[in-house]
Design an enzyme around this catalytic site. Structure first.
Site, PDB file in Angstrom:
ATOM      1  N   ILE A   1      32.369  40.218  52.921  1.00 25.72           N
ATOM      2  CA  ILE A   1      32.432  39.041  52.056  1.00 25.72           C
ATOM      3  C   ILE A   1      33.301  37.967  52.691  1.00 25.72           C
ATOM      4  O   ILE A   1      33.034  36.769  52.571  1.00 25.72           O
ATOM      5  CB  ILE A   1      32.964  39.432  50.664  1.00 25.72           C
ATOM      6  CG1 ILE A   1      32.014  40.433  49.993  1.00 25.72           C
ATOM      7  CG2 ILE A   1      33.138  38.197  49.782  1.00 25.72           C
ATOM      8  CD1 ILE A   1      32.535  40.998  48.682  1.00 25.72           C
TER       9      ILE A   1
ATOM     10  N   LEU B   1      41.877  43.947  61.223  1.00 22.45           N
ATOM     11  CA  LEU B   1      40.785  44.267  62.154  1.00 22.45           C
ATOM     12  C   LEU B   1      40.286  45.702  62.024  1.00 22.45           C
ATOM     13  O   LEU B   1      39.430  46.128  62.809  1.00 22.45           O
ATOM     14  CB  LEU B   1      41.190  44.007  63.611  1.00 22.45           C
ATOM     15  CG  LEU B   1      41.810  42.640  63.932  1.00 22.45           C
ATOM     16  CD1 LEU B   1      42.038  42.510  65.430  1.00 22.45           C
ATOM     17  CD2 LEU B   1      40.933  41.503  63.425  1.00 22.45           C
TER      18      LEU B   1
ATOM     19  N   ASP C   1      48.523  43.290  58.454  1.00 24.29           N
ATOM     20  CA  ASP C   1      48.158  44.278  57.447  1.00 24.29           C
ATOM     21  C   ASP C   1      48.810  43.854  56.137  1.00 24.29           C
ATOM     22  O   ASP C   1      50.006  43.528  56.111  1.00 24.29           O
ATOM     23  CB  ASP C   1      48.667  45.663  57.893  1.00 24.29           C
ATOM     24  CG  ASP C   1      48.164  46.801  57.033  1.00 24.29           C
ATOM     25  OD1 ASP C   1      48.122  46.663  55.800  1.00 24.29           O
ATOM     26  OD2 ASP C   1      47.816  47.851  57.611  1.00 24.29           O
TER      27      ASP C   1
ATOM     28  N   TYR D   1      39.341  54.001  43.243  1.00 27.61           N
ATOM     29  CA  TYR D   1      39.104  52.626  43.686  1.00 27.61           C
ATOM     30  C   TYR D   1      39.213  51.649  42.519  1.00 27.61           C
ATOM     31  O   TYR D   1      39.930  50.642  42.595  1.00 27.61           O
ATOM     32  CB  TYR D   1      37.730  52.512  44.346  1.00 27.61           C
ATOM     33  CG  TYR D   1      37.263  51.083  44.510  1.00 27.61           C
ATOM     34  CD1 TYR D   1      37.906  50.221  45.393  1.00 27.61           C
ATOM     35  CD2 TYR D   1      36.198  50.598  43.755  1.00 27.61           C
ATOM     36  CE1 TYR D   1      37.498  48.907  45.522  1.00 27.61           C
ATOM     37  CE2 TYR D   1      35.783  49.289  43.884  1.00 27.61           C
ATOM     38  CZ  TYR D   1      36.427  48.437  44.768  1.00 27.61           C
ATOM     39  OH  TYR D   1      36.026  47.135  44.885  1.00 27.61           O
TER      40      TYR D   1
ATOM     41  N   LYS E   1      41.959  48.496  41.814  1.00 24.04           N
ATOM     42  CA  LYS E   1      41.592  47.096  41.584  1.00 24.04           C
ATOM     43  C   LYS E   1      42.146  46.610  40.248  1.00 24.04           C
ATOM     44  O   LYS E   1      42.562  45.453  40.123  1.00 24.04           O
ATOM     45  CB  LYS E   1      40.075  46.919  41.631  1.00 24.04           C
ATOM     46  CG  LYS E   1      39.429  47.262  42.962  1.00 24.04           C
ATOM     47  CD  LYS E   1      40.078  46.557  44.141  1.00 24.04           C
ATOM     48  CE  LYS E   1      39.759  45.085  44.200  1.00 24.04           C
ATOM     49  NZ  LYS E   1      40.306  44.454  45.428  1.00 24.04           N
TER      50      LYS E   1
ATOM     51  N   VAL F   1      24.208  50.953  48.000  1.00 27.67           N
ATOM     52  CA  VAL F   1      22.906  51.569  48.169  1.00 27.67           C
ATOM     53  C   VAL F   1      21.948  50.710  48.990  1.00 27.67           C
ATOM     54  O   VAL F   1      21.113  51.239  49.739  1.00 27.67           O
ATOM     55  CB  VAL F   1      22.306  51.905  46.786  1.00 27.67           C
ATOM     56  CG1 VAL F   1      22.050  50.646  45.979  1.00 27.67           C
ATOM     57  CG2 VAL F   1      21.040  52.717  46.932  1.00 27.67           C
TER      58      VAL F   1
ATOM     59  N   ARG G   1      22.143  48.798  38.192  1.00 26.43           N
ATOM     60  CA  ARG G   1      23.226  47.986  38.718  1.00 26.43           C
ATOM     61  C   ARG G   1      22.822  46.511  38.673  1.00 26.43           C
ATOM     62  O   ARG G   1      21.641  46.164  38.521  1.00 26.43           O
ATOM     63  CB  ARG G   1      23.551  48.390  40.169  1.00 26.43           C
ATOM     64  CG  ARG G   1      24.057  49.816  40.336  1.00 26.43           C
ATOM     65  CD  ARG G   1      25.400  50.026  39.691  1.00 26.43           C
ATOM     66  NE  ARG G   1      25.930  51.368  39.921  1.00 26.43           N
ATOM     67  CZ  ARG G   1      25.760  52.392  39.094  1.00 26.43           C
ATOM     68  NH1 ARG G   1      25.058  52.246  37.974  1.00 26.43           N
ATOM     69  NH2 ARG G   1      26.294  53.573  39.365  1.00 26.43           N
TER      70      ARG G   1
ATOM     71  N   GLY H   1      30.691  61.425  38.017  1.00 23.98           N
ATOM     72  CA  GLY H   1      31.357  60.209  37.576  1.00 23.98           C
ATOM     73  C   GLY H   1      30.563  58.938  37.785  1.00 23.98           C
ATOM     74  O   GLY H   1      31.056  57.845  37.500  1.00 23.98           O
TER      75      GLY H   1
END
Length: 304
Positions: free
Chosen positions: A12, A33, A51, A139, A143, A181, A205, A265
């Site tokens: 993105i 990187l 980082d 994850y 977020k 996917v 989705r 899940g």
């Protein structure tokens, strides 16, 4: 405007940096990187190797910046289950570092890339921004913690923050090893292999093209809010079975489908309500069929 893009060499990020540059903005890319997309640095962008876990490095890299688009993150749901502390360090602590450094550098606006994963299993569809946030993955939890830090940075320091909850992003430049996917289907089609669907394929989705996501990032830079949370979605619900048909038709081949066991899940249905961000003037413009055709020509994918 001088805009810093963390993770600016990622999937993105590259599209966002290119759009910023073409719009006349000065762009500073912050990236370690480690998972950069193919193609090297976008033309015209200054790259700083850093980082987000390195607070001092981020602070130094943001000196003189007007706004930050914070995209740097690890995004693989399965990997997050295997390496939860790493995901916490990069996604949670990394976001706190970017916010803290932004405050100290006098940045006027931070755009934070969140995810529909914060919602968990939806209670109502389409999903609005006021839907409960109950992530079912590590994850998604990282977020959501980043969102909490964004809200706290606004409340504590007055930092202007726009949170964007991306739904399922796809498009050219996506790394198949950390992708969803569509990229994985494209890889198998290119090899003439049947598409593997986990579960019955009726899970749904909301697939949004990366070019639209990049535009949403730029809209968020100018959004007339001090703090806001917005879905970045199309509002179209597509099943994995329908996706497999669309991709095979676009490629002009029929590789068939194989079914595997459901992923523990895995969310059954997901589609976002984009009406709130549409009030800012943003609307997804790339239909799924058109976006897939951009990726796949008869015989296999052109790029991903």
């Amino acid at each position: 405007m001088e805009v810093a893009v963390t993770g600016g060499l990622g999937f993105i990020g590259r599209h966002t940096v290119e759009l910023l540059s073409s719009g006349g903005h000065s762009v500073r890319v912050l990236d370690d990187l480690s998972r950069a997309a193919p193609g090297g640095a976008p033309e015209g962008a200054r790259v700083v190797r850093v980082d987000v876990r390195d607070l001092d490095g981020v602070r130094e890299a943001l000196e003189g910046v007007d706004a930050v688009i914070h995209l740097a993150a690890l995004t693989d749901v399965r990997e997050s289950a295997e390496r939860p502390l790493l995901y916490h360090e990069v996604n949670s602590t990394g976001t706190l570092n970017v916010l803290r450094a932004s405050v100290e550098a006098g940045v006027s606006r931070v755009v934070y890339a969140s995810s529909a994963a914060v919602y968990g299993e939806p209670e109502t569809l389409p999903i609005r921004e006021d839907h409960p946030t109950r992530p079912t993955s590590i994850y998604g939890a990282t977020k959501l913690s980043g969102e909490a830090y964004c809200r706290a940075a606004h409340g504590t320091y007055g930092l202007s923050v726009v949170v964007l909850r991306y739904f399922n992003v796809y498009g050219p430049g996506q790394n198949v090893h950390y992708a969803g996917v569509i990229a994985k289907f494209a890889e198998r089609i290119s090899k003439g292999l049947p598409l593997v669907i986990y579960g019955d394929g009726r899970q749904t989705r909301d697939f949004i093209h990366v070019r639209d996501v990049a535009r949403a990032n730029l809209v968020a830079l100018e959004a007339p809010v001090d703090f806001g949370v917005f879905n970045v979605a199309t509002g179209r619900e597509v099943s994995v079975l329908e996706l497999s048909r669309v991709m095979q038709e676009a490629a002009g081949v029929e590789v068939g489908v194989e079914f595997g066991p459901p992923i523990p899940g895995d969310i059954r249905r997901s589609v976002g309500d984009p009406s709130k961000i549409e009030e800012l003037g943003f609307r997804a413009e790339t239909p799924l069929e058109e976006g897939i055709k951009d990726l796949i020509s008869p015989g296999g994918p052109e790029n991903w």
